[in-house]
Design an enzyme around this catalytic site. Structure first.
Site, mmCIF file in Angstrom:
data_model
loop_
_atom_site.group_PDB
_atom_site.id
_atom_site.type_symbol
_atom_site.label_atom_id
_atom_site.label_comp_id
_atom_site.label_asym_id
_atom_site.label_seq_id
_atom_site.Cartn_x
_atom_site.Cartn_y
_atom_site.Cartn_z
ATOM 1 N N GLY B 223 16.279 65.000 62.150
ATOM 2 C CA GLY B 223 16.747 66.139 61.355
ATOM 3 C C GLY B 223 17.475 65.706 60.088
ATOM 4 O O GLY B 223 17.723 64.515 59.860
ATOM 5 N N HIS B 224 17.852 66.695 59.297
ATOM 6 C CA HIS B 224 18.472 66.387 58.002
ATOM 7 C C HIS B 224 19.853 65.742 58.179
ATOM 8 O O HIS B 224 20.606 66.090 59.065
ATOM 9 C CB HIS B 224 18.557 67.606 57.087
ATOM 10 C CG HIS B 224 19.202 68.822 57.640
ATOM 11 N ND1 HIS B 224 19.285 69.987 56.928
ATOM 12 C CD2 HIS B 224 19.772 69.073 58.836
ATOM 13 C CE1 HIS B 224 19.895 70.887 57.665
ATOM 14 N NE2 HIS B 224 20.197 70.369 58.812
ATOM 15 N N ASN B 225 20.111 64.770 57.306
ATOM 16 C CA ASN B 225 21.407 64.092 57.239
ATOM 17 C C ASN B 225 21.720 63.227 58.447
ATOM 18 O O ASN B 225 22.845 62.775 58.615
ATOM 19 C CB ASN B 225 22.544 65.101 57.000
ATOM 20 C CG ASN B 225 22.363 65.811 55.675
ATOM 21 O OD1 ASN B 225 21.939 66.960 55.624
ATOM 22 N ND2 ASN B 225 22.592 65.092 54.602
#
Lengths: 328, 328, 328
Positions: B223-225
């Site tokens: 997922g993001h980050n």
């Protein structure tokens, strides 16, 4: 487009009770079918719904033949569900233009690959050097078949499938991981269907093998050197780790996981979301997942579960005391 | 194709006991290898299988050197498994034509992307504006690298990988969801391998990061980050939710799930199919999944599990009674 | 690139406390933002971090307005998180060239497909015969939309998405599996977003349906004839089996599984990694997964769990004895 009941039984057999000239405009479920549609009833349990259906004709088995005839037109077949499957195939052939054989101009097929003239390689597929694609096999769009991988006859590979990416093999070193080149390939038998975005990795030394008639749903992972036996079916999101050997006529429920190097006998059935951590050498139905509940109740039960071993010890203590107090 | 034992030890070191001119036609497992094949034994546990192997030559560690010499030709190496990995690499270089550098004509590379001349962009890949691909990196077929994402040197991205799709970010409104544009990118270090159809989302504001030497299997979601530390390896079907920070030298078993915003220390090892719901700040081995069982037994146990908290209360009641009755 | 605070409030509303001419160079989190950056604080819980932030300007809700003004420039908005989402959209429009409408020359669009002139079909996409793509919809690279599938307006389909592969339908025969041709299609409403490598299968007879505003993350499987209600959101790696009906405004956590033919009411929330095995007809929050633990403790608890039903029986025995001994 339409098909007459006569044309259906001429093609597929079955005993028609009704007019051969009656036209069918489509297929539908028992509840939704109208007078222009054909439906089916696969299970005697649904006998009640038979009388209420507005379907133009219903496919039934022998036990429901009398009830179905009392209602209206019907086709009596030994196995109504299989008959229905064959009607869908007939309908598809009747309504869709035949899929062309050949290679879509946007596909990238290596000159050293062998594609049977009766196969179809769809748009934006990649077939690498030494790959072989058998007669009647269909690669829908954006399928990759890697070097030296072999696909049998009459297979269907849906969009995004990847056959023959490297298996996941690394030797640990003090600094990190040393890649183990994956020197095997993938062998896929005849009449295999593989769902969208499913991945079958190439073997490390020997090949990864799917035997004839295997059916895989979407987003499945098959690790290197796995062998899947004839007619085994897996629902979506299953993961099978490397070197697992799965028997014939098994069914694996969606999102189940099979760990590496295990063996599953023929006719093993795994429930959805279960994790197979040991070989299962007897046919049977196996399960293992946490039952869903209201979040509050789940939290309470999960908290106790983390102390379950203590709970057993406490129970044993009570049992000892109880046995002492009841002993003479 | 063949390699002589002499050529192997000249390239990779190790102590050869046998004829330098002996020809090797392939690699195989201890059980399957024939007289023309090279095999290895990575673990003293398999000492028994050594004498029975028909392999032409066996790679062994020092503790098995004497036993291996008694059997026939062998190569003694400090770490036989790492040596075997390097032999697979040698074999691959020897038998496959070197992968070309450059861009396959069917790939779509934005003029504003920077592809190192020593990288390879395979058939039907997409490299978007501002993306950068380092030297020696290989994109197999049908890989997407999104805008401004950076891939280091000597990486391998298998077919169907998606780098830099939008992270999953929406603000809830009374009417539905308001999209949060994902303004970060993805940074991937050197020597990273990413399996088929795996997805690494771009960051919301800052970047998603995979550090050097990370190895990801197929069908993984990052997922993001998220940040994944050096040399961490994940087996297939793992999902890592947004903003999780995973340390270096971790291993995550297949189909495990790491929830968002958690932190995993270096050298944390997660069993397959386990769900990480809290930060794990100490190195160690963590697990959590329901053990598989015959379906009937599982059903009975699962039913009791849904009342486990009650069970504990009942046990406590008995304990109190027992304590009262045994008190003076 | 920069935006002035004045330009932001002119576009999005909100109450600016600070200089209209102050330039913003980017967005960042409260902890990382510097004097040239705009940040936000969505939750009063983080009030402590407000004073310490070096952000050039902070978006806050009315309860934090006074504290934010004491610190420096701020924008007061009813819902700071939604406001932040709209700023990301403004920023994206400001910094990225508008995505072109039309069809990338490498995409394969069947002449019998209908693509709205305001839609964008990205590189190496496939849009099959009879498919329809609505205005403002964006297909990123390598998306497949199958025959007769319909996508509404303003949808976003990320790389590798497969819409309209065959549902997984086979009738068992003594010899194996008879394919049930999948004669339905997929209908997708307006403002739907679908993550990378996610698959939505076509229906068997009727269509698979995603209603308006549905948001799906990456690597999700939606089986045939599923219906997903308005504004329902699913995190990555979820699997929904065939014919499940999911209500509106639901949220499904990552890697959760919904079995086939179930019904979920509106506003049902499923925790990550939970397995929905029965219809959930009341709104609420439901969970079910094994809690993670040190591997040793997990092994001990899992071993007892496999005998949990016996444990209950033993507890019942003790209870009976205890009741007898305390009865007069």
């Amino acid at each position: 487009m339409t098909l007459s009941l006569g044309a259906i039984v001429d093609a597929l057999g079955g005993e028609l009770h009704g007019e051969r000239t009656q036209q069918i405009h489509g297929l539908s479920t028992l509840a939704l079918a109208g007078p222009g549609q054909l439906s089916f009833i696969a299970n005697e349990r649904y006998r009640q719904q038979l009388a209420d259906s507005a379907a133009g004709c219903i496919i039934v088995g022998p036990p429901l033949a009398a009830a179905a005839q009392a209602r209206g037109a019907c086709i009596v077949a030994e196995s109504p569900y299989v008959y229905y499957a064959r009607v869908t195939q007939l309908w598809k052939r009747h309504t869709s233009p035949g899929r062309p054989a050949g290679v879509h101009p946007s596909a990238v097929v290596h000159p050293g690959a062998q594609v049977d003239p009766q196969a179809w390689i769809g748009p934006l597929c990649v077939v690498e050097q030494g790959a072989r694609i058998g007669p009647g096999t269909v690669l829908h769009s954006r399928v990759t078949v890697g070097e030296n991988c072999r696909i049998g006859a009459r297979c269907i590979l849906h969009a995004g499938v990847v056959i023959g990416a490297d298996g996941f093999g690394f030797a640990p070193t003090p600094e990190g991981w040393e890649k183990i080149e994956q020197l095997g390939a993938v062998q896929i038998g005849d009449d295999v269907e593989i769902g969208a975005n499913t991945c079958i990795d190439r073997g490390a030394l020997a090949d990864t093998v799917l035997e004839d008639g295997v059916k895989l749903d979407n987003l499945i992972q098959i690790g290197h050197n796995v062998r899947v036996g004839r007619h085994t079916a897996m629902a979506a999101c299953v993961g099978v780790a490397g070197s697992a050997t799965i028997g014939a006529h098994c069914t694996i429920g969606g999102a189940a996981v099979v760990l590496g190097h295990l063996q599953l006998a023929d006719r093993v059935h795994i429930s959805a979301a279960s994790v197979v951590t040991r070989s299962l050498l007897q046919p049977g139905h196996y399960s293992g997942f946490f039952p869903i509940d209201d979040n509050d109740r789940w939290e309470k039960n999960a908290a106790v579960l983390k102390r379950l071993h203590d709970l057993r010890t406490r129970l044993q203590t009570l049992e000892k005391r109880s046995n002492q107090s009841t002993s003479p």
